[in-house]
Scaffold this active site. Structure first.
Site, mmCIF file in Angstrom:
data_model
loop_
_atom_site.group_PDB
_atom_site.id
_atom_site.type_symbol
_atom_site.label_atom_id
_atom_site.label_comp_id
_atom_site.label_asym_id
_atom_site.label_seq_id
_atom_site.Cartn_x
_atom_site.Cartn_y
_atom_site.Cartn_z
ATOM 1 N N HIS A 139 0.852 -1.198 0.000
ATOM 2 C CA HIS A 139 0.000 0.000 0.000
ATOM 3 C C HIS A 139 0.884 1.243 0.000
ATOM 4 O O HIS A 139 1.878 1.304 0.729
ATOM 5 C CB HIS A 139 -0.903 0.028 1.241
ATOM 6 N N ASP B 254 -15.716 1.188 6.564
ATOM 7 C CA ASP B 254 -14.760 2.247 6.204
ATOM 8 C C ASP B 254 -15.385 3.253 5.236
ATOM 9 O O ASP B 254 -15.139 4.448 5.333
ATOM 10 C CB ASP B 254 -13.500 1.638 5.590
ATOM 11 N N ARG C 69 -16.231 11.276 7.718
ATOM 12 C CA ARG C 69 -14.976 12.021 7.972
ATOM 13 C C ARG C 69 -14.862 13.200 7.017
ATOM 14 O O ARG C 69 -14.412 14.282 7.397
ATOM 15 C CB ARG C 69 -13.765 11.097 7.793
ATOM 16 N N LYS D 225 -8.747 -2.424 5.607
ATOM 17 C CA LYS D 225 -8.929 -2.969 4.259
ATOM 18 C C LYS D 225 -7.781 -3.912 3.893
ATOM 19 O O LYS D 225 -7.995 -4.947 3.265
ATOM 20 C CB LYS D 225 -9.025 -1.815 3.244
HETATM 21 N N1 URA Z 1 -6.617 6.077 2.281
HETATM 22 C C1 URA Z 1 -7.558 5.339 2.917
HETATM 23 O O1 URA Z 1 -7.890 4.260 2.489
HETATM 24 N N2 URA Z 1 -8.107 5.857 4.029
HETATM 25 C C2 URA Z 1 -7.757 7.051 4.552
HETATM 26 O O2 URA Z 1 -8.269 7.434 5.557
HETATM 27 C C3 URA Z 1 -6.783 7.787 3.863
HETATM 28 C C4 URA Z 1 -6.220 7.279 2.741
#
Ligand code: URA
Length: 391
Positions: free
Chosen positions: A51, A130, A137, A156
Site C-alpha cells: 500500500h 470504512d 470524515r 482494508k
Molecule cells: N486512504 C484510505 O484508504 N483511508 C484514509 O483514511 C486515507 C487514505
C-alpha cells in the site's frame, strides 16, 4: 445502528483526543468484522500486498507487482481509485485497452495461483464500515486524524488476507501527510496494527517533495512503468521499485534478487501475463492526448526544486484525476517534466509538456504549475528518496 450524528461526534472526539493502542486495535478489528476477510490459504506460495499513501507520479505498484511475482511470492493487490491530486492504480491500469478492474473472487484466487499477481478493485464487502466512516470524515473535516487514516487503510489491507504487507508512507508536499514526523507516526501505527493482526508488516518512509519519475497521468504512467520493466525508466522509480520488492520478498520469506529479475526480463514476462489475464492488451500503445502544450525555461540555470503538489494539481486540472468519486478520468491527460532537481537546463529547453483532451483545461493547469520549478545554485532541502525503514 449508530446514528450519523453520534458517529460524527465520535470521529470528532478521536480527532481531538486520539486513540490509545488498545482502543485503536479494537476499532480496527471492529471495522474488519463488518465485512469478509479474504481466504488466500489455497495459494501455494507466500502472499504479499503493498500500500502507498499516495503521491504524484507514484506508479510504483505497476512495475512492483509483476517484479515481486517473478521473484516467487504471490502479490494480491486490492486497489482503489485516485482522489484529488494523487492518482490511483486502477485508473492507471484502465488506460490499457481491454483491461478490467473487476475480478470475481474465484478468478482472483486462480490468477494468484497461475500468474502470481492480481491488481483489481476491492470488493464492497471488504471493511464496508470504512466507506461509511470515510464519507462522515469527509463532511466533518476529520479525514486527517492519524488513528482514523491508519485504521481505514489497515482494516482494508488486513481484510485482504495476505501473509505480509509493505507500506510506502510518503512525506513531502505531494503527500497526503506532508510532515515527516506525522508520516513516521502513521507508519509506526500501521506497522503495529498489521503485526497485531498476524500480518508481517514493514514500512518505508519515502520522499514526495518531488514527483516520482517524469510523468503524472494515467496512460503516461503506464508507458513509463513499461519502460522500467524493459530495463530503462527513471532512476528514482527503479530505485523505489527494487527497494520495496526487496522488503516484500524478505517479509514473504523468499530469498530473491529483484534487481536481477528486473534486468533479465522476468518481471516483464509477469507483467504481460498479468495484463492479459484481465483482458488487457500488453502490446497496446497508450492513446496520446490531442492537445500538448509545452512550457520552456526562460533562462539557463540549475533546477533547485520541483514541487510535487503543484505538478499533481496541474495533472488533475488537465483531467488525469477526479474531485468526486463518481467523476470520470482521462487516460491520456497529464504532465511530463523534462528536468528534475539538480539538472541544468538551457534557455528555451522544454521543462513541461501538458497533455489534455480538452484544450480549455490548459490555462488552469498552467496556473497550477506557476512556481512549480525553482532555479538556484543548489538543490533545496535535499533529502534521500528513501528516508528510513520502520518495522
Ligand atoms: N486512504 C484510505 O484508504 N483511508 C484514509 O483514511 C486515507 C487514505
Amino acid at each position: 445502528m449508530i446514528a450519523d450524528e453520534q458517529a460524527s461526534a465520535l470521529l470528532m472526539a478521536i480527532l481531538f483526543r486520539g486513540l490509545n493502542p488498545r482502543e485503536l486495535g479494537t476499532w480496527t478489528r471492529a471495522m474488519i468484522n463488518t465485512g469478509i476477510r479474504m481466504d488466500l490459504s489455497s495459494v501455494d506460495r507466500p502472499t504479499v500486498d503493498k500500500h502507498s499513501t499516495g503521491g504524484v507520479g507514484d506508479k510504483i505498484t505497476l512495475p512492483l507487482c509483476p517484479l515481486v511475482a517473478a521473484c516467487g511470492p504471490a502479490v494480491s493487490q486490492l486497489s482503489g481509485r485516485g482522489l484529488g491530486h494523487t492518482g490511483g492504480t486502477l485508473d492507471k491500469m484502465e488506460s490499457i485497452p481491454g483491461w478490467r478492474a473487476n475480478v470475481a473472487e474465484a478468478e482472483y484466487i486462480e490468477q494468484l495461483k497461475t500468474v502470481g499477481a492480481v491488481m483489481c478493485a476491492a470488493g464492497a464487502d471488504l471493511a464496508p464500515a470504512d466507506r461509511k466512516m470515510y464519507s462522515l470524515r469527509d463532511v466533518t473535516a476529520t479525514v486527517e486524524a492519524i488513528p482514523l487514516i491508519a485504521s481505514s487503510i489497515m482494516a482494508k489491507k488486513i481484510a485482504g488476507g495476505a501473509d505480509a504487507l509493505v507500506l510506502d508512507v510518503k512525506f513531502g508536499s505531494g503527500a497526503f501527510v506532508p510532515e515527516i514526523e506525522r508520516g513516521r507516526e502513521l507508519a509506526e501505527i500501521m506497522v503495529g496494527l498489521g503485526e497485531a493482526a498476524g500480518v508481517r508488516t514493514a514500512a518505508l518512509l519515502t520522499n514526495m517533495n518531488t514527483p516520482l519519475g517524469r510523468t503524472a497521468g494515467n496512460g503516461l504512467e503506464v508507458t513509463e512503468s513499461v519502460e522500467v520493466l524493459e530495463g530503462g525508466g527513471p532512476a528514482d522509480v527503479v530505485e523505489l521499485t527494487i527497494a520495496l520488492a526487496e522488503v516484500m520478498c524478505e517479509l514473504a520469506g523468499v530469498d530473491a534478487d529483484p534487481g536481477k529479475k528486473l534486468r533479465d526480463g522476468s518481471a516483464m514476462d509477469s507483467w504481460r501475463l498479468m495484463v492479459a489475464a484481465q483482458g488487457g492488451d500488453p502490446n497496446a500503445v497508450m492513446r496520446r492526448a490531442p492537445h500538448v502544450e509545452t512550457v520552456t525555461a526562460g533562462e539557463s540555470a540549475m533546477l533547485s526544486s520541483l514541487d510535487a503538489r503543484k505538478v499533481g494539481e496541474a495533472a488533475w486540472r488537465l483531467g488525469a484525476g477526479r474531485s468526486r468519486k463518481e467523476d470520470a478520468v482521462s487516460e491520456a491527460a497529464g504532465v511530463v517534466w523534462h528536468a528534475v532537481p539538480g539538472d541544468t537546463v538551457e534557455a528555451g529547453q522544454v521543462l513541461f509538456e501538458l497533455h489534455a483532451d480538452d484544450p480549455q483545461r490548459i490555462p488552469d493547469a498552467l496556473e497550477a504549475l506557476e512556481g512549480a520549478a525553482e532555479f538556484g545554485d543548489s538543490v533545496v532541502g535535499e533529502l534521500p528518496l528513501i528516508l528510513e525503514r520502520i518495522g
